[in-house]
Design an enzyme around this catalytic site. Sequence first.
Site, short mmCIF file in Angstrom:
data_model
loop_
_atom_site.label_atom_id
_atom_site.label_comp_id
_atom_site.label_asym_id
_atom_site.label_seq_id
_atom_site.Cartn_x
_atom_site.Cartn_y
_atom_site.Cartn_z
N ALA A 1 -8.25 8.09 11.28
CA ALA A 1 -8.60 6.74 11.75
C ALA A 1 -7.66 6.26 12.85
CB ALA A 1 -8.55 5.76 10.58
N ALA B 1 -4.04 3.66 3.76
CA ALA B 1 -2.71 3.91 3.20
C ALA B 1 -2.41 5.36 3.56
CB ALA B 1 -2.69 3.70 1.71
N TYR C 1 9.82 -2.72 -2.23
CA TYR C 1 8.58 -3.06 -1.53
C TYR C 1 8.80 -4.15 -0.47
CZ TYR C 1 3.73 -2.67 -0.55
OH TYR C 1 2.57 -2.41 0.11
N LYS D 1 4.44 -4.41 6.37
CA LYS D 1 3.47 -5.47 6.03
C LYS D 1 3.75 -6.75 6.82
CE LYS D 1 0.92 -3.15 3.09
NZ LYS D 1 -0.42 -2.68 3.51
P1 NAD Z 1 -5.66 4.71 -1.47
O1 NAD Z 1 -4.65 5.80 -1.45
O2 NAD Z 1 -6.48 4.56 -2.70
O3 NAD Z 1 -6.67 4.84 -0.23
C1 NAD Z 1 -6.20 5.08 1.07
C2 NAD Z 1 -7.38 5.35 1.99
O4 NAD Z 1 -6.88 5.60 3.31
C3 NAD Z 1 -8.22 6.57 1.59
O5 NAD Z 1 -9.59 6.29 1.86
C4 NAD Z 1 -7.74 7.64 2.56
O6 NAD Z 1 -8.69 8.69 2.81
C5 NAD Z 1 -7.51 6.79 3.79
N1 NAD Z 1 -6.65 7.41 4.81
C6 NAD Z 1 -5.36 7.80 4.69
N2 NAD Z 1 -4.93 8.29 5.88
C7 NAD Z 1 -5.96 8.20 6.74
C8 NAD Z 1 -6.16 8.56 8.10
N3 NAD Z 1 -5.18 9.08 8.85
N4 NAD Z 1 -7.38 8.35 8.66
C9 NAD Z 1 -8.40 7.84 7.92
N5 NAD Z 1 -8.27 7.46 6.63
C10 NAD Z 1 -7.06 7.65 6.06
O7 NAD Z 1 -4.85 3.34 -1.12
P2 NAD Z 1 -4.91 1.86 -1.72
O8 NAD Z 1 -3.88 1.74 -2.78
O9 NAD Z 1 -6.29 1.44 -1.97
O10 NAD Z 1 -4.32 1.04 -0.46
C11 NAD Z 1 -5.16 0.48 0.53
C12 NAD Z 1 -4.49 -0.74 1.13
O11 NAD Z 1 -4.29 -1.72 0.09
C13 NAD Z 1 -3.10 -0.46 1.72
O12 NAD Z 1 -2.90 -1.23 2.86
C14 NAD Z 1 -2.16 -0.94 0.61
O13 NAD Z 1 -0.89 -1.33 1.10
C15 NAD Z 1 -2.94 -2.14 0.11
N6 NAD Z 1 -2.55 -2.58 -1.24
C16 NAD Z 1 -2.50 -1.69 -2.27
C17 NAD Z 1 -2.08 -2.12 -3.53
C18 NAD Z 1 -2.02 -1.18 -4.71
O14 NAD Z 1 -1.42 -1.54 -5.74
N7 NAD Z 1 -2.60 0.00 -4.63
C19 NAD Z 1 -1.74 -3.48 -3.73
C20 NAD Z 1 -1.87 -4.37 -2.67
C21 NAD Z 1 -2.27 -3.92 -1.41
#
Ligand code: NAD
Length: 391
Positions: free
Chosen positions: A111, A139, A234, A243
């Site tokens: 991406a 992520a 964090y 962030k």
């Molecule tokens: P996840 O690991 O479940 O999903 C990450 C996604 O990013 C996947 O679809 C993966 O294929 C994609 N991805 C990674 N590298 C990529 C690249 N180079 N090109 C295209 N796609 C790519 O992650 P998540 O926990 O759902 O996190 C998503 C967002 O939510 C992040 O910004 C994270 O900081 C935020 N967030 C997560 C939490 C938590 O507890 N998990 C809490 C608050 C906010």
Amino acid sequence: MIVKPRIRGFICTTAHPTGCRAHVDAQIASVQGRGSFPGTRGALVLGCSGGFGLASRIVAGFGCGADTIGVSFEKPPGLKRTATAGWYNNRAFEDAAKGQGRQALTFDGDAFADETRERVIAAIAKHMGQIDLLVYSLAAPVRTNPRTGEQFRSAIKPLGEPLAVKSLDVNKGEVREIVLPPADEDETAATVQVMGGEDWEWWIDALLSADVLAPGFKTVAYSYLGSDLTARIYREGTLGRAKADVDRAAAAIQSRLGDIGGEARVAVLKAIVSQASTAIPVVPLYMSILFRVMREQGSHETSIEHIDRLFRDGLYGDAIGGDKDGRLRADARELADSVQIEVRRRWDLVDSDNIGALSDLDQFRDEFLALFGFGFDGIDYDADVDPMDGT
Ligand code: NAD
């Protein structure tokens, strides 16, 4: 092929095709159970294959009835190897969406690359005309800056002094103290390059100049602040710097969306078990205790329930408020005093002997395995499955 979980550290290197489909179907059913609501009609989700991105695509598609385009970085199966879980999730989502007469296009690629942006924009122009929502939910551990070719690797570390802190070995169920060294300036800057807001801005710039954003377009990027227990790793650590850069980008993007009456928001979300979050030191122990306390207090939400509420009450409603920096605060239940005081009390007591009594370690492990399609009722995990399912 008989597919069993193969766990290496905090990753499972196998994924069960039928189980991943069951996981996606259960999330779709959860959204459908709450009924449809007006919102996006055409959404692009970056990071669509797992965690909050997958949940967002499901809520957009099955809550709002939107056509969707997703981008993720997943590996297809080989003859002797399963695909990654996200690859099966994408196929399951596409099948279900198409079954309801909706468009669902998925691009697996980087991406961060301009080439991916160009392919996605061409597909939007051809198949959807315009989109009215972009969810930024990447992520990633690495980013190659397409303008300079320089590659950056994120480092999830504290800043300043080393951090001595309790941590959980999820596989062994052992709680022990670990010492995390602080990041240096280069590591901090690299983490901002990977997980900060620059790439989100570049997506918006490219979409704007291709004229594929509908009037009233919205974009949201996901963030986390968390409690004092995780603050040093964090929000006060390298990830917090990244962030903060996403907050900066939201303001910059907002100023560019004036002509189309658009809106750019950061949504601060609760902690969930995802492939990304389980890799952050300290966080699995915090989540295991947090989930137990939130379940006991009746405020626990799964990732799909959380995103469903964010869309209905926040992005397309007014029940979730903004903070002084304009961020949507869906994390209020996690940060409620009643929850945090009890989590802190247990945190001070927890050790390898009482972890089962004070936390939801078993459910944490179950949720982790579910990310890879394991542990679903009605699936015979001793049966032969075709890893090429969906190709
Ligand atoms: P996840 O690991 O479940 O999903 C990450 C996604 O990013 C996947 O679809 C993966 O294929 C994609 N991805 C990674 N590298 C990529 C690249 N180079 N090109 C295209 N796609 C790519 O992650 P998540 O926990 O759902 O996190 C998503 C967002 O939510 C992040 O910004 C994270 O900081 C935020 N967030 C997560 C939490 C938590 O507890 N998990 C809490 C608050 C906010």
